[in-house]
Scaffold this motif. Sequence first.
Motif, PDB file in Angstrom:
ATOM      1  N   LEU A 169       0.841  -1.202   0.000  1.00  0.00           N
ATOM      2  CA  LEU A 169       0.000   0.000   0.000  1.00  0.00           C
ATOM      3  C   LEU A 169       0.869   1.242   0.000  1.00  0.00           C
ATOM      4  CD1 LEU A 169      -2.406  -1.104   2.870  1.00  0.00           C
ATOM      5  CD2 LEU A 169      -2.842  -1.292   0.423  1.00  0.00           C
ATOM      6  N   GLN A 170       0.357   2.328  -0.554  1.00  0.00           N
ATOM      7  CA  GLN A 170       1.050   3.592  -0.385  1.00  0.00           C
ATOM      8  C   GLN A 170       0.803   4.046   1.043  1.00  0.00           C
ATOM      9  OE1 GLN A 170      -0.316   5.891  -3.832  1.00  0.00           O
ATOM     10  NE2 GLN A 170       1.818   5.772  -4.492  1.00  0.00           N
ATOM     11  N   TRP A 171       1.827   4.639   1.647  1.00  0.00           N
ATOM     12  CA  TRP A 171       1.778   5.045   3.053  1.00  0.00           C
ATOM     13  C   TRP A 171       1.835   6.561   3.084  1.00  0.00           C
ATOM     14  CZ3 TRP A 171       6.314   4.518   6.939  1.00  0.00           C
ATOM     15  CH2 TRP A 171       5.822   4.560   8.248  1.00  0.00           C
ATOM     16  N   ASN A 172       0.882   7.183   3.708  1.00  0.00           N
ATOM     17  CA  ASN A 172       0.735   8.635   3.673  1.00  0.00           C
ATOM     18  C   ASN A 172       1.619   9.314   4.722  1.00  0.00           C
ATOM     19  OD1 ASN A 172      -0.212  11.098   2.827  1.00  0.00           O
ATOM     20  ND2 ASN A 172      -2.077  10.989   4.062  1.00  0.00           N
ATOM     21  N   VAL A 173       2.930   9.251   4.505  1.00  0.00           N
ATOM     22  CA  VAL A 173       3.884   9.987   5.333  1.00  0.00           C
ATOM     23  C   VAL A 173       4.848  10.703   4.394  1.00  0.00           C
ATOM     24  CG1 VAL A 173       3.752   8.431   7.328  1.00  0.00           C
ATOM     25  CG2 VAL A 173       5.468   8.026   5.574  1.00  0.00           C
ATOM     26  N   GLY A 174       5.266  11.890   4.767  1.00  0.00           N
ATOM     27  CA  GLY A 174       6.210  12.630   3.944  1.00  0.00           C
ATOM     28  C   GLY A 174       7.641  12.467   4.409  1.00  0.00           C
ATOM     29  N   SER A 175       7.821  12.305   5.716  1.00  0.00           N
ATOM     30  CA  SER A 175       9.153  12.120   6.291  1.00  0.00           C
ATOM     31  C   SER A 175       8.996  11.387   7.623  1.00  0.00           C
ATOM     32  CB  SER A 175       9.832  13.476   6.525  1.00  0.00           C
ATOM     33  OG  SER A 175       9.254  14.134   7.631  1.00  0.00           O
ATOM     34  N   HIS A 176      10.128  11.168   8.296  1.00  0.00           N
ATOM     35  CA  HIS A 176      10.073  10.462   9.585  1.00  0.00           C
ATOM     36  C   HIS A 176       9.272  11.251  10.618  1.00  0.00           C
ATOM     37  CE1 HIS A 176      13.362  13.266  10.366  1.00  0.00           C
ATOM     38  NE2 HIS A 176      13.121  13.061  11.652  1.00  0.00           N
ATOM     39  N   ARG A 177       9.158  12.571  10.447  1.00  0.00           N
ATOM     40  CA  ARG A 177       8.384  13.388  11.391  1.00  0.00           C
ATOM     41  C   ARG A 177       6.890  13.068  11.350  1.00  0.00           C
ATOM     42  NH1 ARG A 177      11.551  16.658   8.645  1.00  0.00           N
ATOM     43  NH2 ARG A 177      13.491  17.282   9.598  1.00  0.00           N
ATOM     44  N   ASP A 178       6.438  12.474  10.235  1.00  0.00           N
ATOM     45  CA  ASP A 178       5.025  12.132  10.085  1.00  0.00           C
ATOM     46  C   ASP A 178       4.683  10.752  10.641  1.00  0.00           C
ATOM     47  OD1 ASP A 178       4.592  14.557   8.744  1.00  0.00           O
ATOM     48  OD2 ASP A 178       5.157  13.666   6.819  1.00  0.00           O
ATOM     49  N   ILE A 179       5.674  10.006  11.109  1.00  0.00           N
ATOM     50  CA  ILE A 179       5.399   8.687  11.682  1.00  0.00           C
ATOM     51  C   ILE A 179       4.863   8.900  13.088  1.00  0.00           C
ATOM     52  CG2 ILE A 179       6.379   6.467  12.359  1.00  0.00           C
ATOM     53  CD1 ILE A 179       8.449   6.823  10.131  1.00  0.00           C
ATOM     54  N   SER A 180       3.599   8.543  13.261  1.00  0.00           N
ATOM     55  CA  SER A 180       2.900   8.809  14.521  1.00  0.00           C
ATOM     56  C   SER A 180       2.025   7.611  14.885  1.00  0.00           C
ATOM     57  CB  SER A 180       2.022  10.050  14.365  1.00  0.00           C
ATOM     58  OG  SER A 180       0.994   9.796  13.413  1.00  0.00           O
ATOM     59  N   HIS A 181       1.340   7.746  16.002  1.00  0.00           N
ATOM     60  CA  HIS A 181       0.391   6.727  16.452  1.00  0.00           C
ATOM     61  C   HIS A 181      -0.634   6.462  15.347  1.00  0.00           C
ATOM     62  CE1 HIS A 181      -2.014   4.450  19.297  1.00  0.00           C
ATOM     63  NE2 HIS A 181      -3.073   5.162  18.927  1.00  0.00           N
ATOM     64  N   GLU A 182      -1.117   7.510  14.707  1.00  0.00           N
ATOM     65  CA  GLU A 182      -2.129   7.379  13.664  1.00  0.00           C
ATOM     66  C   GLU A 182      -1.568   6.727  12.401  1.00  0.00           C
ATOM     67  OE1 GLU A 182      -1.554  10.400  15.259  1.00  0.00           O
ATOM     68  OE2 GLU A 182      -3.232  10.099  16.638  1.00  0.00           O
ATOM     69  N   SER A 183      -0.367   7.130  11.985  1.00  0.00           N
ATOM     70  CA  SER A 183       0.184   6.570  10.754  1.00  0.00           C
ATOM     71  C   SER A 183       0.584   5.105  10.916  1.00  0.00           C
ATOM     72  CB  SER A 183       1.378   7.400  10.267  1.00  0.00           C
ATOM     73  OG  SER A 183       2.469   7.279  11.136  1.00  0.00           O
ATOM     74  N   LEU A 184       0.774   4.644  12.142  1.00  0.00           N
ATOM     75  CA  LEU A 184       1.115   3.241  12.394  1.00  0.00           C
ATOM     76  C   LEU A 184      -0.111   2.387  12.714  1.00  0.00           C
ATOM     77  CD1 LEU A 184       4.393   3.630  14.492  1.00  0.00           C
ATOM     78  CD2 LEU A 184       4.168   3.143  12.046  1.00  0.00           C
TER      79      LEU A 184
END
Length: 169
Positions: A79-94
């Motif tokens: 799947l495409q993962w909706n993050v732009g950088s490591h700063r966007d890796i959050s509880h929601e994105s995981l």
Amino acid sequence: MAGAVLRRLAPAARRAGGAPCRAHRLTPADDELYQRTRVTVLEPESPNIMFIEGYTNRGFTVSGDLVVGPCAILPRAILQWNVGSHRDISHESLSLFRLLAPQIEILVLGTGDRVERLHPAVLKQMRRCGIAVEVQDTPNACATFNFLTSEKRRAAAGLIPPRGSYVGM
């Protein structure tokens, strides 16, 4: 074994007879900056197993499919993962990785050209859910994911393309 990790040793790491010297510790200049880990798929055991075949600064080649941008590689889907950088890796994105059934054992996160620190609360939440998280630079995350899947581990990956040049695996 479905994959083999090949690594060249620095010339200083070899003894006179050509055998590697275990006492030599590779520095970033010896290994990480000039040489990349390469993974070669010798014989895929199952067409359902995902293998990362290569990456560019634009995306990834996974089991013959090209994925543009950051991606989430699940045991049976890409799947495409909706993050732009490591700063966007959050509880929601995981949250995607926590909702899988059967549950994955380990999540490999590739944060681009270098290892980036994630917020400790995010990692703690994943551990609470019973999922181990390995954070690495993207080239090493690709190799780690391939190794884990070749060992038949229930693994998933969240990968952000590195800015560097193309590396075919």
